[in-house]
Write a protein that holds these residues in place. Structure first.
Motif: not given
Length: 141
Positions: A34-55
């Motif tokens: 609820d905005g109190r902690i930032h989540l930093l998604a990691g493992a497998g982040v790349s130009a191929k996966t970021v569009p799906a993660l953003l969606e």
């Protein structure tokens, strides 16, 4: 508990081998934070996966190595003597690829610009008193 410890950011894949497979838990954690902690998604982040993660998630912060693996220039290789870390080839070098990082940065900047544009349009509609369009867009998301 993390909130009570004043933790600001949690790096997580959503308890999955990579963050695309952890999307369901990432979404649940984001909602719970609820905005109190930032989540930093990691493992497998790349130009191929970021569009799906953003969606598929509301996340905007990602951790990536931008890793590329290249062969070592070591000439003499003795197969009888292993000098590396168990499970890792001593004849490979892992490096961050600046182009891979720049590609993801460009995607994230573009997504932020698009979101800012949508927010500006909504603000303009609200300022004009046309709340129906803004309310509909919010209902769509």
């Amino acid at each position: 508990e993390a909130i009570s410890l004043d933790i600001q950011t949690i790096l997580t894949s959503g308890q999955a081998p990579d963050c695309l497979h952890g999307v369901d838990l990432l979404n649940k954690l984001h909602q719970a934070a609820d905005g109190r902690i930032h989540l930093l998604a990691g493992a497998g982040v790349s130009a191929k996966t970021v569009p799906a993660l953003l969606e598929k998630t509301p996340l905007t912060q990602f951790h990536m190595s931008g890793k590329t693996i290249r062969n070592s220039e070591m000439v003499y290789r003795n197969p009888e003597v292993f000098m590396g870390i168990p499970g890792m080839s001593e004849y490979e070098i892992w490096q961050t690829d600046p182009d891979a990082v720049a590609a993801v940065r460009t995607m994230l900047d573009r997504a932020a610009d698009e979101e800012a544009s949508v927010n500006a349009q909504e603000c303009e509609l609200l300022c004009k008193g046309d709340t129906g369009h803004a309310a509909q867009r919010n209902a769509d998301h």
